[in-house]
Motif scaffolding. Structure first.
Motif, PDB file in Angstrom:
ATOM      1  N   ARG A  47      -1.450  10.772 -12.019  1.00 15.79           N
ATOM      2  CA  ARG A  47      -2.859  10.418 -11.889  1.00 15.79           C
ATOM      3  C   ARG A  47      -3.038   9.114 -11.104  1.00 15.79           C
ATOM      4  O   ARG A  47      -3.873   9.035 -10.192  1.00 15.79           O
ATOM      5  N   VAL A  48      -2.269   8.105 -11.442  1.00 16.81           N
ATOM      6  CA  VAL A  48      -2.360   6.820 -10.740  1.00 16.81           C
ATOM      7  C   VAL A  48      -2.028   7.005  -9.255  1.00 16.81           C
ATOM      8  O   VAL A  48      -2.715   6.477  -8.366  1.00 16.81           O
ATOM      9  N   PHE A  49      -0.995   7.787  -8.997  1.00 23.76           N
ATOM     10  CA  PHE A  49      -0.553   8.024  -7.614  1.00 23.76           C
ATOM     11  C   PHE A  49      -1.632   8.749  -6.816  1.00 23.76           C
ATOM     12  O   PHE A  49      -1.981   8.344  -5.692  1.00 23.76           O
ATOM     13  N   LEU A  50      -2.196   9.829  -7.372  1.00 25.00           N
ATOM     14  CA  LEU A  50      -3.193  10.620  -6.651  1.00 25.00           C
ATOM     15  C   LEU A  50      -4.502   9.863  -6.471  1.00 25.00           C
ATOM     16  O   LEU A  50      -5.175  10.000  -5.447  1.00 25.00           O
ATOM     17  N   GLU A  51      -4.862   9.046  -7.444  1.00 26.38           N
ATOM     18  CA  GLU A  51      -6.078   8.232  -7.334  1.00 26.38           C
ATOM     19  C   GLU A  51      -5.968   7.300  -6.126  1.00 26.38           C
ATOM     20  O   GLU A  51      -6.924   7.160  -5.342  1.00 26.38           O
ATOM     21  N   ALA A  52      -4.798   6.700  -5.949  1.00 24.55           N
ATOM     22  CA  ALA A  52      -4.585   5.802  -4.817  1.00 24.55           C
ATOM     23  C   ALA A  52      -4.598   6.570  -3.495  1.00 24.55           C
ATOM     24  O   ALA A  52      -5.166   6.101  -2.498  1.00 24.55           O
ATOM     25  N   LYS A  53      -3.981   7.739  -3.477  1.00 20.39           N
ATOM     26  CA  LYS A  53      -3.936   8.549  -2.252  1.00 20.39           C
ATOM     27  C   LYS A  53      -5.330   9.012  -1.846  1.00 20.39           C
ATOM     28  O   LYS A  53      -5.679   8.995  -0.656  1.00 20.39           O
ATOM     29  N   CYS A  54      -6.143   9.426  -2.805  1.00 23.32           N
ATOM     30  CA  CYS A  54      -7.503   9.869  -2.499  1.00 23.32           C
ATOM     31  C   CYS A  54      -8.346   8.715  -1.966  1.00 23.32           C
ATOM     32  O   CYS A  54      -9.092   8.885  -0.992  1.00 23.32           O
ATOM     33  N   ALA A  55      -8.223   7.543  -2.592  1.00 17.66           N
ATOM     34  CA  ALA A  55      -8.990   6.378  -2.144  1.00 17.66           C
ATOM     35  C   ALA A  55      -8.603   5.999  -0.712  1.00 17.66           C
ATOM     36  O   ALA A  55      -9.464   5.688   0.122  1.00 17.66           O
ATOM     37  N   GLU A  56      -7.312   6.058  -0.426  1.00 14.98           N
ATOM     38  CA  GLU A  56      -6.831   5.742   0.920  1.00 14.98           C
ATOM     39  C   GLU A  56      -7.370   6.736   1.941  1.00 14.98           C
ATOM     40  O   GLU A  56      -7.793   6.363   3.043  1.00 14.98           O
ATOM     41  N   ARG A  57      -7.398   8.004   1.581  1.00 21.50           N
ATOM     42  CA  ARG A  57      -7.854   9.058   2.487  1.00 21.50           C
ATOM     43  C   ARG A  57      -9.352   8.928   2.781  1.00 21.50           C
ATOM     44  O   ARG A  57      -9.791   9.068   3.919  1.00 21.50           O
ATOM     45  N   LEU A  58     -10.131   8.652   1.745  1.00 21.58           N
ATOM     46  CA  LEU A  58     -11.571   8.536   1.939  1.00 21.58           C
ATOM     47  C   LEU A  58     -11.936   7.255   2.681  1.00 21.58           C
ATOM     48  O   LEU A  58     -12.873   7.240   3.487  1.00 21.58           O
ATOM     49  N   SER A  59     -11.204   6.180   2.415  1.00 19.13           N
ATOM     50  CA  SER A  59     -11.464   4.918   3.094  1.00 19.13           C
ATOM     51  C   SER A  59     -11.279   5.050   4.611  1.00 19.13           C
ATOM     52  O   SER A  59     -12.018   4.442   5.391  1.00 19.13           O
ATOM     53  N   ALA A  60     -10.311   5.865   5.016  1.00 20.45           N
ATOM     54  CA  ALA A  60     -10.028   6.041   6.447  1.00 20.45           C
ATOM     55  C   ALA A  60     -11.177   6.747   7.167  1.00 20.45           C
ATOM     56  O   ALA A  60     -11.292   6.663   8.404  1.00 20.45           O
ATOM     57  N   LEU A  61     -12.052   7.431   6.407  1.00 17.93           N
ATOM     58  CA  LEU A  61     -13.153   8.166   7.019  1.00 17.93           C
ATOM     59  C   LEU A  61     -14.394   7.314   7.275  1.00 17.93           C
ATOM     60  O   LEU A  61     -15.370   7.795   7.840  1.00 17.93           O
ATOM     61  N   ALA A  62     -14.385   6.074   6.842  1.00 20.80           N
ATOM     62  CA  ALA A  62     -15.583   5.243   6.881  1.00 20.80           C
ATOM     63  C   ALA A  62     -16.208   5.177   8.268  1.00 20.80           C
ATOM     64  O   ALA A  62     -17.429   5.148   8.410  1.00 20.80           O
ATOM     65  N   GLU A  63     -15.391   5.149   9.322  1.00 21.95           N
ATOM     66  CA  GLU A  63     -15.934   5.006  10.684  1.00 21.95           C
ATOM     67  C   GLU A  63     -16.335   6.336  11.284  1.00 21.95           C
ATOM     68  O   GLU A  63     -17.395   6.452  11.882  1.00 21.95           O
ATOM     69  N   VAL A  64     -15.478   7.382  11.140  1.00 17.00           N
ATOM     70  CA  VAL A  64     -15.762   8.653  11.833  1.00 17.00           C
ATOM     71  C   VAL A  64     -16.748   9.520  11.049  1.00 17.00           C
ATOM     72  O   VAL A  64     -17.412  10.380  11.634  1.00 17.00           O
ATOM     73  N   ALA A  65     -16.844   9.312   9.727  1.00 18.20           N
ATOM     74  CA  ALA A  65     -17.764  10.130   8.912  1.00 18.20           C
ATOM     75  C   ALA A  65     -18.295   9.292   7.768  1.00 18.20           C
ATOM     76  O   ALA A  65     -17.928   9.502   6.610  1.00 18.20           O
ATOM     77  N   PRO A  66     -19.187   8.332   8.057  1.00 17.62           N
ATOM     78  CA  PRO A  66     -19.699   7.455   7.002  1.00 17.62           C
ATOM     79  C   PRO A  66     -20.442   8.219   5.904  1.00 17.62           C
ATOM     80  O   PRO A  66     -20.529   7.737   4.781  1.00 17.62           O
ATOM     81  N   GLN A  67     -20.945   9.416   6.211  1.00 18.65           N
ATOM     82  CA  GLN A  67     -21.662  10.201   5.204  1.00 18.65           C
ATOM     83  C   GLN A  67     -20.720  10.817   4.173  1.00 18.65           C
ATOM     84  O   GLN A  67     -21.153  11.381   3.170  1.00 18.65           O
ATOM     85  N   ALA A  68     -19.399  10.673   4.409  1.00 19.71           N
ATOM     86  CA  ALA A  68     -18.424  11.247   3.491  1.00 19.71           C
ATOM     87  C   ALA A  68     -18.078  10.311   2.357  1.00 19.71           C
ATOM     88  O   ALA A  68     -17.466  10.717   1.360  1.00 19.71           O
ATOM     89  N   VAL A  69     -18.422   9.030   2.482  1.00 17.71           N
ATOM     90  CA  VAL A  69     -18.026   8.031   1.473  1.00 17.71           C
ATOM     91  C   VAL A  69     -19.223   7.222   1.017  1.00 17.71           C
ATOM     92  O   VAL A  69     -20.292   7.263   1.612  1.00 17.71           O
TER      93      VAL A  69
END
Length: 309
Positions: free
Chosen positions: A287-309
């Motif tokens: 759970r701790v591992f996947l929570e970090a991976k999901c946060a990292e993945r969504l953070s990377a979208l901030a510029e190309v798809a701001p509506q995703a986060v």
């Protein structure tokens, strides 16, 4: 002393509501399971189940014994884990189900990294959009979008801010033209997927004008989210997919996020299991591992798809 295998069989049977299902979960025969249960009842001098040709339910004595049995087996498992100690506590076999798209793509490589950290762990990954019955099937934990309809399940958040993203391929946009407002979806080919037993053909958005609900139509429907994503990549239409599923495609430009002023509906990701006592060291670490991976993945979208986060 009662046989541990007999006790485990009894607990599995009580949870599954079926002796044959418990036998399959424990990789034994129905005949051996039946003999195990009879042996346990004989040693206790009490019937644990009321049986009929179509059903199996606990007796009052069975309900009482089940509570003590579960506590005893949990204590035993915790003792074994404590002896293992350190990083080696994350060991054994973990059967994990996940949405097809997330499982085949992001999760597959994430679990490579997780297993490299915990070499004592054996993984059985089942990518599927079919909702497994966590009480009757031999599944340790499931990743699921949205909150489970069954409130008795344990649902731990992994990506609470995740939401769907309206997207299409550059090739489709070149042929069909840009999309400025969700209402324009009524005239576009929508790539739909099945949620439960229903086609998800009503898409919801929130934007400058408040809420916008669009009934979409298209020539392709699938109950496999990965198929819908591949149709979008191949330029067959517009899709409304989880940001976690299509993050790599958006970042690489294979898909383009549409209507940036409008946000599609939330689809939080949860780690789900049948009982809090199933939260072994392996699952807690996962759970701790996947929570970090999901946060990292969504953070990377901030510029190309701001509506995703």
């Amino acid at each position: 002393m009662k046989s541990l295998s007999d006790l485990r069989l009894f607990v599995r049977t009580a949870h599954a509501g079926s002796l044959s299902a418990a036998a399959r979960q424990l990789d034994t025969t129905a005949a051996a399971a039946s003999a195990s249960l009879k042996r346990l009842e004989r040693s206790l001098g009490a019937a644990l189940f009321v049986r009929s040709t179509r059903s199996l339910r606990l007796t009052r004595e069975g309900e009482t014994f089940l509570r003590h049995c579960e506590q005893a087996l949990q204590a035993l498992d915790e003792g074994c884990e404590a002896i293992a100690g350190g990083s080696d506590a994350v060991r054994g076999t973990l059967l994990l189900t996940a949405p097809s798209d997330l499982g085949r793509n992001a999760l597959r490589t994430w679990m490579d990294e997780f297993q490299s950290r915990h070499p004592g762990l054996r993984l059985r990954l089942r990518p599927t959009d079919r909702r497994s019955d966590l009480y009757r099937e031999p599944v340790d934990v499931a990743l699921r979008y949205g909150l489970p309809a069954d409130s008795t399940l344990v649902a731990l958040p992994l990506a609470p801010a995740n939401r769907r993203v309206l997207c299409a391929s550059p090739a489709w946009l070149a042929r069909s033209g840009p999309l400025h407002h969700p209402r324009e979806l009524a005239d576009r080919n929508a790539l739909c997927f099945v949620l439960g037993d229903e086609v998800h053909d009503q898409w919801r958005f929130t934007g400058p004008e408040g809420e916008c609900i669009v009934d979409v139509r298209g020539d392709r429907v699938s109950d496999d989210g990965d198929v819908v994503r591949r149709w979008a990549l191949d330029g067959h239409g517009v899709a409304c997919k989880s940001a976690l599923d299509i993050a790599d495609d958006l970042l690489a430009g294979r898909l383009v996020a549409l209507c940036p002023e409008w946000r599609a509906e939330p689809t939080p990701l949860h780690l789900v299991c049948a009982d809090r006592r199933q939260l072994s060291p392996a699952i807690r670490e996962l759970r701790v591992f996947l929570e970090a991976k999901c946060a990292e993945r969504l953070s990377a979208l901030a510029e190309v798809a701001p509506q995703a986060v």
